[in-house]
Motif scaffolding. Structure first.
Motif, PDB file in Angstrom:
ATOM      1  N   LYS A 122      52.037  42.265  88.106  1.00 19.87           N
ATOM      2  CA  LYS A 122      53.039  41.434  87.457  1.00 19.87           C
ATOM      3  C   LYS A 122      52.653  41.221  85.995  1.00 19.87           C
ATOM      4  CE  LYS A 122      55.096  36.832  87.996  1.00 19.87           C
ATOM      5  NZ  LYS A 122      55.030  35.582  88.749  1.00 19.87           N
ATOM      6  N   VAL A 123      53.638  41.252  85.110  1.00 19.18           N
ATOM      7  CA  VAL A 123      53.395  41.013  83.692  1.00 19.18           C
ATOM      8  C   VAL A 123      54.445  40.048  83.171  1.00 19.18           C
ATOM      9  CG1 VAL A 123      53.332  42.051  81.394  1.00 19.18           C
ATOM     10  CG2 VAL A 123      52.387  43.288  83.315  1.00 19.18           C
ATOM     11  N   LEU A 124      53.980  38.983  82.534  1.00 21.24           N
ATOM     12  CA  LEU A 124      54.877  38.048  81.858  1.00 21.24           C
ATOM     13  C   LEU A 124      54.705  38.254  80.361  1.00 21.24           C
ATOM     14  CD1 LEU A 124      54.315  34.834  84.002  1.00 21.24           C
ATOM     15  CD2 LEU A 124      56.245  36.407  84.089  1.00 21.24           C
ATOM     16  N   ILE A 125      55.735  38.769  79.743  1.00 24.53           N
ATOM     17  CA  ILE A 125      55.690  39.051  78.310  1.00 24.53           C
ATOM     18  C   ILE A 125      56.212  37.816  77.571  1.00 24.53           C
ATOM     19  CG2 ILE A 125      56.553  40.563  76.486  1.00 24.53           C
ATOM     20  CD1 ILE A 125      56.866  42.730  78.709  1.00 24.53           C
ATOM     21  N   PRO A 126      55.417  37.277  76.636  1.00 26.34           N
ATOM     22  CA  PRO A 126      55.858  36.065  75.930  1.00 26.34           C
ATOM     23  C   PRO A 126      57.056  36.319  75.016  1.00 26.34           C
ATOM     24  CG  PRO A 126      53.766  36.844  75.037  1.00 26.34           C
ATOM     25  CD  PRO A 126      54.087  37.713  76.214  1.00 26.34           C
ATOM     26  N   SER A 127      57.802  35.276  74.723  1.00 24.64           N
ATOM     27  CA  SER A 127      59.016  35.388  73.905  1.00 24.64           C
ATOM     28  C   SER A 127      58.737  35.706  72.436  1.00 24.64           C
ATOM     29  CB  SER A 127      59.856  34.117  74.017  1.00 24.64           C
ATOM     30  OG  SER A 127      59.098  33.017  73.576  1.00 24.64           O
ATOM     31  N   SER A 128      57.486  35.701  72.035  1.00 23.14           N
ATOM     32  CA  SER A 128      57.120  36.070  70.667  1.00 23.14           C
ATOM     33  C   SER A 128      57.148  37.591  70.461  1.00 23.14           C
ATOM     34  CB  SER A 128      55.723  35.539  70.342  1.00 23.14           C
ATOM     35  OG  SER A 128      54.782  36.047  71.282  1.00 23.14           O
ATOM     36  N   VAL A 129      57.105  38.361  71.559  1.00 22.39           N
ATOM     37  CA  VAL A 129      57.046  39.827  71.483  1.00 22.39           C
ATOM     38  C   VAL A 129      58.411  40.391  71.095  1.00 22.39           C
ATOM     39  CG1 VAL A 129      56.673  41.959  72.819  1.00 22.39           C
ATOM     40  CG2 VAL A 129      55.114  40.021  73.078  1.00 22.39           C
ATOM     41  N   LYS A 130      58.384  41.283  70.075  1.00 22.17           N
ATOM     42  CA  LYS A 130      59.607  41.914  69.584  1.00 22.17           C
ATOM     43  C   LYS A 130      59.692  43.397  69.946  1.00 22.17           C
ATOM     44  CE  LYS A 130      60.017  38.698  65.682  1.00 22.17           C
ATOM     45  NZ  LYS A 130      60.015  37.624  66.576  1.00 22.17           N
ATOM     46  N   PHE A 170      53.089  50.612  79.662  1.00 20.34           N
ATOM     47  CA  PHE A 170      52.786  50.322  81.074  1.00 20.34           C
ATOM     48  C   PHE A 170      52.836  51.593  81.922  1.00 20.34           C
ATOM     49  CE2 PHE A 170      54.518  46.458  79.214  1.00 20.34           C
ATOM     50  CZ  PHE A 170      53.559  45.531  79.572  1.00 20.34           C
ATOM     51  N   TYR A 171      52.689  52.723  81.296  1.00 26.12           N
ATOM     52  CA  TYR A 171      52.787  54.016  81.966  1.00 26.12           C
ATOM     53  C   TYR A 171      51.803  54.103  83.142  1.00 26.12           C
ATOM     54  CZ  TYR A 171      52.940  59.111  82.529  1.00 26.12           C
ATOM     55  OH  TYR A 171      53.078  60.382  83.027  1.00 26.12           O
ATOM     56  N   GLN A 172      52.267  54.551  84.259  1.00 24.45           N
ATOM     57  CA  GLN A 172      51.508  54.732  85.498  1.00 24.45           C
ATOM     58  C   GLN A 172      50.852  53.445  86.005  1.00 24.45           C
ATOM     59  OE1 GLN A 172      48.932  58.234  84.999  1.00 24.45           O
ATOM     60  NE2 GLN A 172      50.471  59.410  86.095  1.00 24.45           N
ATOM     61  N   CYS A 173      51.514  52.334  85.784  1.00 23.17           N
ATOM     62  CA  CYS A 173      51.082  51.079  86.426  1.00 23.17           C
ATOM     63  C   CYS A 173      51.757  51.075  87.791  1.00 23.17           C
ATOM     64  CB  CYS A 173      51.484  49.870  85.579  1.00 23.17           C
ATOM     65  SG  CYS A 173      50.554  49.715  84.051  1.00 23.17           S
ATOM     66  N   SER A 174      51.198  51.825  88.695  1.00 27.96           N
ATOM     67  CA  SER A 174      51.849  52.138  89.965  1.00 27.96           C
ATOM     68  C   SER A 174      52.017  50.949  90.912  1.00 27.96           C
ATOM     69  CB  SER A 174      51.105  53.271  90.679  1.00 27.96           C
ATOM     70  OG  SER A 174      49.747  52.926  90.842  1.00 27.96           O
ATOM     71  N   SER A 175      51.313  49.841  90.689  1.00 26.25           N
ATOM     72  CA  SER A 175      51.460  48.644  91.529  1.00 26.25           C
ATOM     73  C   SER A 175      52.357  47.589  90.892  1.00 26.25           C
ATOM     74  CB  SER A 175      50.083  48.024  91.815  1.00 26.25           C
ATOM     75  OG  SER A 175      49.287  48.923  92.541  1.00 26.25           O
ATOM     76  N   LEU A 176      52.810  47.870  89.679  1.00 25.85           N
ATOM     77  CA  LEU A 176      53.638  46.904  88.952  1.00 25.85           C
ATOM     78  C   LEU A 176      54.974  46.707  89.656  1.00 25.85           C
ATOM     79  CD1 LEU A 176      53.551  45.156  86.378  1.00 25.85           C
ATOM     80  CD2 LEU A 176      54.595  47.055  85.159  1.00 25.85           C
ATOM     81  N   ILE A 177      55.214  45.482  90.116  1.00 27.71           N
ATOM     82  CA  ILE A 177      56.426  45.153  90.865  1.00 27.71           C
ATOM     83  C   ILE A 177      57.432  44.446  89.971  1.00 27.71           C
ATOM     84  CG2 ILE A 177      57.349  43.761  92.775  1.00 27.71           C
ATOM     85  CD1 ILE A 177      54.569  44.124  94.120  1.00 27.71           C
ATOM     86  N   GLN A 178      56.919  43.594  89.094  1.00 27.37           N
ATOM     87  CA  GLN A 178      57.811  42.741  88.310  1.00 27.37           C
ATOM     88  C   GLN A 178      57.406  42.722  86.838  1.00 27.37           C
ATOM     89  OE1 GLN A 178      57.719  38.655  89.534  1.00 27.37           O
ATOM     90  NE2 GLN A 178      59.634  38.175  88.536  1.00 27.37           N
ATOM     91  N   VAL A 179      58.420  42.890  85.986  1.00 26.06           N
ATOM     92  CA  VAL A 179      58.242  42.764  84.545  1.00 26.06           C
ATOM     93  C   VAL A 179      59.384  41.917  84.026  1.00 26.06           C
ATOM     94  CG1 VAL A 179      58.162  43.954  82.331  1.00 26.06           C
ATOM     95  CG2 VAL A 179      57.180  45.039  84.320  1.00 26.06           C
ATOM     96  N   LYS A 180      59.036  40.854  83.324  1.00 25.37           N
ATOM     97  CA  LYS A 180      60.066  40.030  82.696  1.00 25.37           C
ATOM     98  C   LYS A 180      60.024  40.323  81.203  1.00 25.37           C
ATOM     99  CE  LYS A 180      60.374  36.564  86.156  1.00 25.37           C
ATOM    100  NZ  LYS A 180      61.479  35.804  86.572  1.00 25.37           N
TER     101      LYS A 180
END
Length: 176
Positions: free
Chosen positions: A60-68, A75-85
């Motif tokens: 899981k990755v929570l990207i802060p609202s400051s990121v443009k 995130f290439y080949q993050c094979s277990s990544l289920i959720q990205v906001k």
């Protein structure tokens, strides 16, 4: 944090980056195959190229609202990544940013995105649905290629260009 600072630290499981950090270099956590959890600082304005590439345990990755912006292969080949906001502040996402993220089921693209980059979600084999925002004008080649479980795609009238193989081998695609 300089580029490659934690490159190939295969036993690293958790990283809490202090809020004082303003920059994370390219490939900083590339090949950290045991990394499960990361806290991204709230003042970070971009996620660079290959930062979390090959972090196969990241879920899981929570990207802060400051990121443009989100860089190429971020995130290439993050094979277990289920959720990205992805926050609404993001206006550009690089090529292969979520390529081969084989556990992602849904991605909600930010409302200011204008281009769906090349191979953006290539081989996201668990992806079942995508909603493309009305700000998007172009879907680049292989953007959703080999998303074998993709069933529904909403393409807004703002899209004037869909390049070669954009939806190649989307064998479950029922509705566009």
């Amino acid at each position: 944090i300089d580029e490659n600072a934690f490159y190939n630290c295969t036993s690293l499981e958790k990283m809490e980056i202090p809020s004082s950090v303003l920059n994370i270099g390219n490939s900083c956590f590339n090949m950290c195959s045991s990394l499960k959890q990361i806290t991204i600082p709230s003042l970070l304005t971009s996620i660079g190229n290959r930062i979390f590439c090959n972090c196969s345990s990241l879920t899981k990755v929570l990207i802060p609202s400051s990121v443009k912006s989100i860089g190429n292969y971020a995130f290439y080949q993050c094979s277990s990544l289920i959720q990205v906001k992805i926050p609404s502040s993001v206006s550009s996402i690089g090529v292969y940013a979520f390529g081969k993220c084989s556990s992602i089921k849904q991605i909600n693209f930010p409302p200011n995105l204008t281009i769906i980059s090349e191979n953006l979600c290539n081989e996201c084999s668990a992806l079942t649905e995508i909603n493309i925002p009305s700000s998007v004008t172009s879907i680049k080649e292989n953007a959703f290629s080999e998303c074998s479980l993709l069933k529904n795609v909403t393409i807004p009238s703002s899209v004037s260009s869909i390049e070669s193989f954009a939806f190649n081998k989307c064998s479950s695609l029922l509705k566009v």
